[in-house]
Design a protein around this motif. Structure first.
Motif, PDB file in Angstrom:
ATOM      1  N   THR A  13      54.070  32.862  48.261  1.00 57.00           N
ATOM      2  CA  THR A  13      52.996  32.197  49.005  1.00 57.00           C
ATOM      3  C   THR A  13      51.621  32.718  48.574  1.00 57.00           C
ATOM      4  OG1 THR A  13      54.474  32.100  50.895  1.00 57.00           O
ATOM      5  CG2 THR A  13      52.155  31.616  51.306  1.00 57.00           C
ATOM      6  N   ASP A  14      51.435  34.033  48.619  1.00 61.66           N
ATOM      7  CA  ASP A  14      50.137  34.626  48.268  1.00 61.66           C
ATOM      8  C   ASP A  14      49.956  34.730  46.761  1.00 61.66           C
ATOM      9  OD1 ASP A  14      50.381  36.997  51.041  1.00 61.66           O
ATOM     10  OD2 ASP A  14      49.685  34.916  50.985  1.00 61.66           O
ATOM     11  N   VAL A  15      51.060  34.920  46.085  1.00 61.35           N
ATOM     12  CA  VAL A  15      51.026  35.005  44.617  1.00 61.35           C
ATOM     13  C   VAL A  15      52.385  34.514  44.139  1.00 61.35           C
ATOM     14  CG1 VAL A  15      51.782  37.428  44.678  1.00 61.35           C
ATOM     15  CG2 VAL A  15      50.622  36.560  42.644  1.00 61.35           C
ATOM     16  N   GLU A  49      52.844  33.969  38.282  1.00 60.65           N
ATOM     17  CA  GLU A  49      51.612  34.758  38.133  1.00 60.65           C
ATOM     18  C   GLU A  49      51.948  36.229  37.929  1.00 60.65           C
ATOM     19  OE1 GLU A  49      49.826  33.368  41.760  1.00 60.65           O
ATOM     20  OE2 GLU A  49      48.448  32.015  40.693  1.00 60.65           O
ATOM     21  N   LEU A  57      43.362  37.907  42.155  1.00 63.35           N
ATOM     22  CA  LEU A  57      43.926  36.674  42.727  1.00 63.35           C
ATOM     23  C   LEU A  57      44.014  36.776  44.248  1.00 63.35           C
ATOM     24  CD1 LEU A  57      46.951  35.840  40.374  1.00 63.35           C
ATOM     25  CD2 LEU A  57      44.900  34.439  40.705  1.00 63.35           C
ATOM     26  N   LEU A  58      44.533  37.911  44.714  1.00 60.46           N
ATOM     27  CA  LEU A  58      44.717  38.085  46.149  1.00 60.46           C
ATOM     28  C   LEU A  58      43.378  38.063  46.877  1.00 60.46           C
ATOM     29  CD1 LEU A  58      47.492  40.871  46.203  1.00 60.46           C
ATOM     30  CD2 LEU A  58      47.773  38.436  46.696  1.00 60.46           C
ATOM     31  N   LYS A  67      40.688  36.565  45.976  1.00 57.17           N
ATOM     32  CA  LYS A  67      40.205  35.174  46.004  1.00 57.17           C
ATOM     33  C   LYS A  67      40.884  34.381  47.122  1.00 57.17           C
ATOM     34  CE  LYS A  67      40.987  33.060  42.146  1.00 57.17           C
ATOM     35  NZ  LYS A  67      41.041  32.387  40.841  1.00 57.17           N
ATOM     36  N   ARG A  68      42.140  34.737  47.381  1.00 55.66           N
ATOM     37  CA  ARG A  68      42.915  34.003  48.384  1.00 55.66           C
ATOM     38  C   ARG A  68      42.821  34.623  49.761  1.00 55.66           C
ATOM     39  NH1 ARG A  68      47.869  33.342  44.002  1.00 55.66           N
ATOM     40  NH2 ARG A  68      46.671  31.941  42.662  1.00 55.66           N
TER      41      ARG A  68
END
Lengths: 485, 195
Positions: A108-110, A114, A438-439, A441-442
């Motif tokens: 879900t988060d990554v 990725e 990435l995290l 950013k999310r």
């Protein structure tokens, strides 16, 4: 992530050859492995990787803010010694080449893809969060729970907090005769005096204090020689204060004769059950049993057919069981329906017939029948750089020792691949840096191991205040609050 | 504060009247290996524990829990030579002392013997095979050790838990082999294990 890694992030690194200058740099040349899941499988795999190669860096991702998986949420509260393994895992987590990132939901988060971009290798060790279902009518009635959820409830798994099992009826029926079934029976029947000194959650303790359950039946499709539980757990039932065993002698026909051919572990277990079921106890034990207010027993050769509802269809009133006979003997014996059925009155049905792994990513080669990721010795099929360990690899059975061996095997496969060049670790991979970006950013903020240690300290001190080893935090929100404090 | 004072004075009263054992002489207590004795429960503030102290543990001093013993390092009579055979078959001789715990000894010498429950008879990760000439010199396993051994993969007649073997002079030359729990174990056909 440590400061010095950030320092080097902008440098273009020369990566060919093995110059000594390069091997001193933390970034660039070090093989980076990502592990998904922080239970025994994840930690034992990490431990072995770090030990086997001095250059490997391991990042462990975990969905919850707290680590340790089933050691924390599965092992029964009255088995604290089994949880000592947490000390071993803590040592691993505190190594400089190991980092823990909690509160990150892979899938879900990554995504797994990725992670595969960011790391040289990804090890999936997220266990089995689903249940095998009985597949019978009435399974969704109030009063029916999967053992995994009931265990999660008394062990403080946040997703099971609202379970509110109904403990107001006299009889509880557990389907399945493995150690999880026995843990559930023991928790349902243990004296409060014992439970309140454990790390069982406060709401569970309060609910059990009001419990009307006096009788627990542990039901299996086959016979005594086929039970999946082990002798230690049966012994604990036999020795349970204020509880007497109630077995059906006829279920043990032919068992004594079969004893001599059984391997030692099965033999000792069967002997104990036989003795409990058939032997006339001494006077003191007779007395103890007649004074006991609680009762437990195995019921063999019974399969669930339907959960019966009360007239308003609002809750469980009983269970219809089909009567079986056995064809064959030993591990391979099969239960065959006889056509007879039997109804048992009960208000609580716990199905303890097995956990089940779920595919967190549709791209994973998954065997839905066995509910495992398809692999050869831990190497995921047709997916270079992807590995698996623990229950996700071999199926949801085994104690910590089994998972340990299983994880060591996966680590061995992975190290072998690195050493032989099957896995190319000379390519530079960004590892946690890119995942962190990435995290962020999310809007996902990982919980580090020292953040977990803050949660740990709060739980320990709250526990000390009430005479328990720890008082667990019960919601993700509370955990994050303490982690960020 | 008052509660703690009451608990400790009650403990003293109960010890003086011999209703409770005196923990101060027990090796488990001294090595902090005791999880259910009176003093520990008092420390944890469990008032009602006096009635149900020993549900799980037997306090026979024959059982070994917690850290290894320490004996006189200089005395040659205290030396016990042991040989570990690791999972690859390599023989590793170790000069040990009387009182050493076989599991912790292995770990101190970098031999890969896990002890996940820390010598509390709650796992089987320190499973070893004992060579036949020395196997009978060991004390009979406690029922609880046998229960845990039953869960160990590749159980053999000469299997023991390393954490329950304490070196004594008679064990000079003992050989402890680590079970080869390799990938082949699963190739033989996965047998459902208890959990």
């Amino acid at each position: 992530m440590s400061g010095h890694k950030m320092l080097f992030s902008g440098l273009k690194l020369w990566t060919s050859g093995r110059s000594r200058w390069m091997s001193r740099l933390p970034d660039g040349c070090s093989p980076k492995v990502c592990i998904v899941g922080s239970g025994p499988a994840g930690f034992y795999t990490a431990q072995q990787l770090i030990k086997a190669r001095q250059d490997v860096e391991v990042d462990i991702y975990e969905r919850l803010p707290v680590p340790f998986g089933l050691v924390r949420f599965g092992v029964a509260p009255d088995h604290p010694e089994v949880k000592n393994v947490i000390n071993t895992f803590t040592q691993t987590a505190r190594q400089s080449r190991c980092s823990f990132y909690g509160n990150v939901d892979v899938g879900t988060d990554v995504s797994v893809e990725e992670l595969r971009q960011a790391y040289h290798a990804v090890v999936l060790s997220y266990g089995a969060e689903g249940n095998r279902t009985m597949g019978v009518p009435g399974e969704d009635l109030a009063g029916v729970h999967a053992a995994k959820d009931f265990v999660g409830w008394y062990n403080g798994l946040p997703s099971c907090r609202q379970l509110r099992p109904d403990l107001s009826s006299e009889t509880a029926v557990i389907l399945g005769q493995g150690n999880v079934a026995l843990d559930v029976a023991r928790v349902l029947l243990s004296p409060l005096d014992i439970l309140k000194m454990t790390d069982i959650t406060q709401p569970a303790l309060e609910a059990l204090a009001e419990s009307q359950v006096r009788r627990v039946l542990i039901v299996g499709r086959r016979g005594p020689v086929q039970v999946a539980c082990t002798v230690k757990e049966v012994r604990e039932m036999v020795n349970l204060p204020n509880a007497r065993p109630e077995m059906v002698g006829a279920d043990f026909e032919g068992v004594a004769e079969a004893l001599k051919d059984l391997p030692r572990p099965r033999k000792r277990l069967t002997e104990l059950m036989l003795k409990t079921a058939l032997e006339v106890p001494g006077e003191k034990e007779q007395q103890r049993r007649s004074e006991a207010s609680h009762a437990w027993g195995f019921r063999f050769f019974r399969s669930p057919v339907e959960i019966l509802a009360d007239p308003e269809r609002s809750r469980t009133a009983g269970i219809r069981l089909a009567v079986n006979r056995l064809e064959g003997s030993g591990e391979g014996a099969r239960a065959v329906l006889t056509g007879e059925v039997e109804d048992v009155t009960c208000g609580l049905v716990i199905s303890s017939i097995g956990y089940k792994s779920l595919p967190i990513d549709p791209s994973l080669p998954f065997d839905s029948r066995k509910a495992i990721v398809l692999n050869n010795m831990g190497r995921v099929q047709r997916a270079a750089g992807l590995y698996c360990s623990g229950w996700l690899k071999t199926g949801p059975t085994g104690v910590i020792a089994t998972t340990m061996n299983n994880s060591f095997d996966t680590a061995r496969s992975l190290v072998e691949d690195m050493d032989l060049g099957t896995l190319d670790v000379s390519v530079v991979k960004p590892g946690s840096q890119s995942v962190a970006a990435l995290l962020e950013k999310r809007g996902v903020k990982p919980v580090t191991f020292s953040d977990w240690e803050k949660i740990d300290r709060v739980e320990l001190s709250r526990g000390e205040a009430v005479g328990k080893p720890r008082e667990k935090l019960l919601t993700v929100e509370e955990m994050l609050q303490v982690a960020r404090s | 504060m008052a509660a703690a004072a009451v608990r400790s004075s009650m403990g003293l009263t109960l010890r003086l009247s011999r209703a409770l054992p005196d923990c101060s002489n027990c090796p488990f207590h001294r090595s902090n290996g005791c999880v259910s004795g009176v003093s520990n429960l008092q420390r944890r503030g469990s008032f009602d524990s006096f009635r149900t102290i020993n549900r799980h543990l037997q306090t026979s001093k024959g059982l070994y829990h917690g850290e290894e013993g320490r004996s006189n390092a200089e005395d040659p009579d205290d030396v016990v030579n042991v040989v570990y055979v690791d999972r690859s078959g390599q023989r590793i001789p170790v000069k040990a002392k009387v009182g050493d715990n076989v599991m912790y000894l292995a770990q101190r010498h970098g031999i890969e013997l896990e002890g996940s429950c820390e010598a509390s008879l709650a796992c089987s990760t320190c499973h070893v095979y004992v060579n036949s000439s020395h196997f009978d010199k060991l004390a009979e396993p406690d029922e609880r050790e046998d229960d845990m051994l039953d869960m160990a993969p590749m159980l053999q007649e000469n299997s023991r838990l390393g954490c329950q073997i304490i070196l004594k002079p008679e064990l000079e030359g003992i050989e402890l082999t680590l079970p080869k729990v390799t990938r082949n174990f699963y190739v033989d056909g996965h047998v459902p294990k208890p959990h």
